[in-house]
Design a protein around this motif. Structure first.
Motif, PDB file in Angstrom:
ATOM      1  N   TYR A   1      37.087  38.925  38.937  1.00  0.00           N
ATOM      2  CA  TYR A   1      37.634  38.564  40.247  1.00  0.00           C
ATOM      3  C   TYR A   1      38.846  39.426  40.578  1.00  0.00           C
ATOM      4  O   TYR A   1      38.989  39.931  41.705  1.00  0.00           O
ATOM      5  CB  TYR A   1      38.022  37.089  40.260  1.00  0.00           C
ATOM      6  N   ALA A   2      39.717  39.622  39.598  1.00  0.00           N
ATOM      7  CA  ALA A   2      40.957  40.366  39.829  1.00  0.00           C
ATOM      8  C   ALA A   2      40.698  41.826  40.183  1.00  0.00           C
ATOM      9  O   ALA A   2      41.459  42.421  40.949  1.00  0.00           O
ATOM     10  CB  ALA A   2      41.857  40.278  38.589  1.00  0.00           C
TER      11      ALA A   2
ATOM     12  N   GLN B   1      38.852  33.342  44.762  1.00  0.00           N
ATOM     13  CA  GLN B   1      38.755  33.166  43.318  1.00  0.00           C
ATOM     14  C   GLN B   1      37.772  32.061  42.920  1.00  0.00           C
ATOM     15  O   GLN B   1      36.950  32.244  42.018  1.00  0.00           O
ATOM     16  CB  GLN B   1      40.136  32.883  42.729  1.00  0.00           C
ATOM     17  N   ASP B   2      37.859  30.915  43.558  1.00  0.00           N
ATOM     18  CA  ASP B   2      36.990  29.802  43.174  1.00  0.00           C
ATOM     19  C   ASP B   2      35.520  30.169  43.357  1.00  0.00           C
ATOM     20  O   ASP B   2      34.689  29.907  42.477  1.00  0.00           O
ATOM     21  CB  ASP B   2      37.328  28.557  43.995  1.00  0.00           C
TER      22      ASP B   2
ATOM     23  N   ASN C   1      37.410  35.704  35.586  1.00  0.00           N
ATOM     24  CA  ASN C   1      38.670  35.851  36.318  1.00  0.00           C
ATOM     25  C   ASN C   1      39.150  37.295  36.334  1.00  0.00           C
ATOM     26  O   ASN C   1      39.772  37.737  37.310  1.00  0.00           O
ATOM     27  CB  ASN C   1      39.736  34.931  35.724  1.00  0.00           C
TER      28      ASN C   1
END
Length: 231
Positions: free
Chosen positions: A149-150, A129-130, A146
């Motif tokens: 990312y998911a 994630q980062d 985000n």
């Protein structure tokens, strides 16, 4: 206004066709027939087969646009892409014959976006994630980054070992958009790939995903290429 030219958008690794959602409305508004299919990212052969399936569905000449690993897919078409009139690389890989992604990326230290790839038990690579939010999509709104990312789609680790055959850019006109703040593919590597393919080169102050953070500018580049490819 409608155009005879079709536009096929090829997504890269850790993404899917929705990564082009900001660009598509601009192209459709100008009358282009746009397709942004999903690629399995399971193997090089599977990805090229999917692109050929999509190209077979197009009626008339087609401009192919690839982001990141999507550039590897469209480059792999080789000389057998009769209805393709041009190739647009958006912060994308444009390898030459005999090269692999792994060899290219190993020429320097791991880039921040790819430094901590996680390989699962089936051999697929994921981004943590980062690294995804703060490096891969660094100039995207954090809420959207985000979400990206998911929903990331992992890529088979074999992708870094596949050897390029005769690249499609050898026989097709090409355009290249360099992302100057890219932390996945070094901007200098992008410039080198663009130069040796003889591409029409533009640049944008963007992370690795300019089609998300700067969709209007990317759409305009694609439309400019489409006009030139139609002449």
């Amino acid at each position: 206004m409608t155009h005879d030219l079709n536009i096929v958008l090829v997504h890269g690794a850790w993404a899917d066709g929705s990564s082009w959602e900001g660009v598509i409305p601009y192209l459709q508004k100008e009358g282009y027939n746009v397709t942004a299919p999903q690629f399995p990212l399971t193997s090089y052969e599977d990805n090229i087969a999917r692109l050929r399936e999509v190209l077979d569905l197009q009626t008339g000449p087609t401009l192919v646009v690839g982001h990141s690993y999507g550039g590897q897919i469209m480059t792999g078409l080789g000389t057998d892409a009769s209805n393709v009139t041009g190739l647009v690389y958006v912060a994308a890989f444009g390898l030459d014959e005999g090269e692999t992604l792994g060899t290219l990326l190993s020429q320097g230290p791991p880039t921040p976006a790819l430094a901590h790839m996680q390989i699962d038990d089936r051999g697929f690579a994921w981004l943590p994630q980062d690294d995804f939010v703060n490096h891969f999509a660094a100039d995207v709104d954090p809420v959207k980054a985000n979400v990206m990312y998911a929903v990331q789609q992992p890529i088979s680790g074999s992708a870094f070992e596949d050897t390029m055959g005769t690249p499609a850019w050898k026989t097709h006109p090409s355009w290249y958009l360099v992302a100057t703040n890219d932390e996945a593919i070094p901007p200098e590597a992008q410039r080198i790939m663009a130069q040796r393919m003889g591409a029409n080169v533009s640049s944008i102050e963007s992370s690795h995903v300019p089609m998300v953070s700067h969709p209007e500018e990317v759409a305009q580049l694609i439309m400019n290429a489409a006009k030139m490819a139609s002449k």
